[in-house]
Design a protein around this motif. Structure first.
Motif, PDB file in Angstrom:
ATOM      1  N   ALA A   1       0.830  -1.207   0.000  1.00  0.00           N
ATOM      2  CA  ALA A   1       0.000   0.000   0.000  1.00  0.00           C
ATOM      3  C   ALA A   1       0.865   1.257   0.000  1.00  0.00           C
ATOM      4  O   ALA A   1       0.560   2.236  -0.692  1.00  0.00           O
TER       5      ALA A   1
ATOM      6  N   LEU B   1      -5.482   9.127   2.563  1.00  0.00           N
ATOM      7  CA  LEU B   1      -5.857   8.848   1.176  1.00  0.00           C
ATOM      8  C   LEU B   1      -7.351   9.035   0.932  1.00  0.00           C
ATOM      9  O   LEU B   1      -7.774   9.313  -0.193  1.00  0.00           O
ATOM     10  N   GLN B   2      -8.152   8.873   1.973  1.00  0.00           N
ATOM     11  CA  GLN B   2      -9.600   8.948   1.817  1.00  0.00           C
ATOM     12  C   GLN B   2     -10.166  10.344   2.046  1.00  0.00           C
ATOM     13  O   GLN B   2     -11.374  10.540   1.922  1.00  0.00           O
TER      14      GLN B   2
ATOM     15  N   ILE C   1      -5.730   2.398  -1.318  1.00  0.00           N
ATOM     16  CA  ILE C   1      -6.882   2.357  -0.411  1.00  0.00           C
ATOM     17  C   ILE C   1      -7.419   0.932  -0.303  1.00  0.00           C
ATOM     18  O   ILE C   1      -7.697   0.432   0.795  1.00  0.00           O
TER      19      ILE C   1
ATOM     20  N   GLN D   1      -2.542   6.190   7.164  1.00  0.00           N
ATOM     21  CA  GLN D   1      -2.359   6.299   5.714  1.00  0.00           C
ATOM     22  C   GLN D   1      -3.708   6.262   5.003  1.00  0.00           C
ATOM     23  O   GLN D   1      -3.948   7.019   4.053  1.00  0.00           O
ATOM     24  N   LEU D   2      -4.591   5.390   5.463  1.00  0.00           N
ATOM     25  CA  LEU D   2      -5.910   5.267   4.847  1.00  0.00           C
ATOM     26  C   LEU D   2      -6.711   6.550   5.022  1.00  0.00           C
ATOM     27  O   LEU D   2      -7.380   7.017   4.081  1.00  0.00           O
ATOM     28  N   GLU D   3      -6.660   7.130   6.200  1.00  0.00           N
ATOM     29  CA  GLU D   3      -7.390   8.376   6.452  1.00  0.00           C
ATOM     30  C   GLU D   3      -6.896   9.488   5.538  1.00  0.00           C
ATOM     31  O   GLU D   3      -7.686  10.271   5.003  1.00  0.00           O
TER      32      GLU D   3
ATOM     33  N   LYS E   1      -7.418  -1.340   3.157  1.00  0.00           N
ATOM     34  CA  LYS E   1      -8.658  -1.900   3.705  1.00  0.00           C
ATOM     35  C   LYS E   1      -8.533  -3.413   3.855  1.00  0.00           C
ATOM     36  O   LYS E   1      -8.965  -3.994   4.857  1.00  0.00           O
TER      37      LYS E   1
ATOM     38  N   ALA F   1       0.848   4.084  -2.902  1.00  0.00           N
ATOM     39  CA  ALA F   1       0.596   5.498  -2.612  1.00  0.00           C
ATOM     40  C   ALA F   1       1.725   6.376  -3.138  1.00  0.00           C
ATOM     41  O   ALA F   1       1.480   7.446  -3.706  1.00  0.00           O
TER      42      ALA F   1
ATOM     43  N   ARG G   1      -3.559   5.752  -5.873  1.00  0.00           N
ATOM     44  CA  ARG G   1      -4.281   5.956  -4.615  1.00  0.00           C
ATOM     45  C   ARG G   1      -5.434   4.986  -4.430  1.00  0.00           C
ATOM     46  O   ARG G   1      -5.658   4.488  -3.326  1.00  0.00           O
ATOM     47  N   GLU G   2      -6.197   4.724  -5.478  1.00  0.00           N
ATOM     48  CA  GLU G   2      -7.322   3.798  -5.335  1.00  0.00           C
ATOM     49  C   GLU G   2      -6.826   2.401  -4.978  1.00  0.00           C
ATOM     50  O   GLU G   2      -7.415   1.709  -4.139  1.00  0.00           O
TER      51      GLU G   2
END
Length: 241
Positions: free
Chosen positions: A145, A186-187, A158, A182-184, A162, A149, A154-155
């Protein structure tokens, strides 16, 4: 490999993986007997302690294979060319556990050198072909991931994050906290313009350092110019308010 596939396959349990590793050491006539006995003794000791179980295979390989030990020392000393030269050779070994470990440490060396595209290729190979020859699958998925990134995928990043959080609830707190952060990022719906410029400029610099001025790099550079223009306009608007 699609990101969703990276954590979809059924893994062997850590105990099964370590048992298979022990059996491989016992059956491998290419390992010097003294090295084998040291490795087996270390495995017996480390696997009894929950805090050291994840290091069982790495330590066993370090004791069983002196070149692997040398490569880790070179990597720790930041002598990346020396480390990669040995790790590249070990990646062709017959011992699948050694191959998997060598690949992962090559990933770490590439990541330290900002060579994320090469790291990503190795990570995908590890997940597809060596997931039952390592205890480091949570780290492999997380690093995938990170590489995605860094390469502005990015998709994909993510989806991988997840999958990591769902598949590996027992991963270390350090890895899970890093994945959540990292997820936060990117989202974020209103992705910070300054962060976006920084990421794209970093990508362009890495590609140009490799003398890669291909279409993707050119598109990213054009995007950076547009984003900088937008950022300057926003600053001017705020200054005139």
């Amino acid at each position: 490999m699609a990101s969703a596939d990276m954590v979809a396959a059924e893994d062997r349990s850590p105990t099964q993986i370590v048992d298979a590793f022990v059996a491989s050491l016992q059956q491998n006539d290419a390992i010097a007997e003294d090295d084998r006995q040291q490795a087996l003794a270390a495995i017996r000791r480390l696997r009894q302690d929950e805090r050291t179980r994840d290091s069982v295979i790495t330590e066993g390989l370090r004791l069983a294979y002196p070149p692997f030990k040398d490569a880790l020392k070179a990597l720790g000393d930041e002598r990346y060319p020396d480390a990669l030269r040995v790790l590249d050779e070990l990646a062709n070994a017959e011992d699948r556990f050694l191959v998997a470990a060598a690949m992962l440490y090559r990933v770490r060396a590439y990541s330290m050198q900002q060579r994320h595209d090469e790291a990503l290729g190795l990570l995908q190979d590890l997940a597809a072909n060596y997931r039952n020859d390592t205890l480091q699958m949570p780290e492999i998925v997380y690093l995938t991931a990170v590489a995605e990134a860094r390469l502005l995928q990015r998709e994909e990043a993510i989806g991988t994050l997840k999958g990591f959080l769902q598949q590996y609830p027992e991963a270390s707190r350090r890895l899970r906290d890093a994945a959540i952060a990292q997820l936060e990022k990117l989202q974020e719906i209103d992705f910070s313009l300054l962060d976006d410029v920084h990421d794209k400029m970093s990508f362009s610099l890495r590609q140009l350092t490799k003398q890669d001025s291909g279409p993707q790099t050119q598109r990213v550079q054009e995007n950076v110019v547009a984003l900088l223009t937008e950022l300057i306009s926003e600053i001017e608007r705020k200054g005139g308010a």
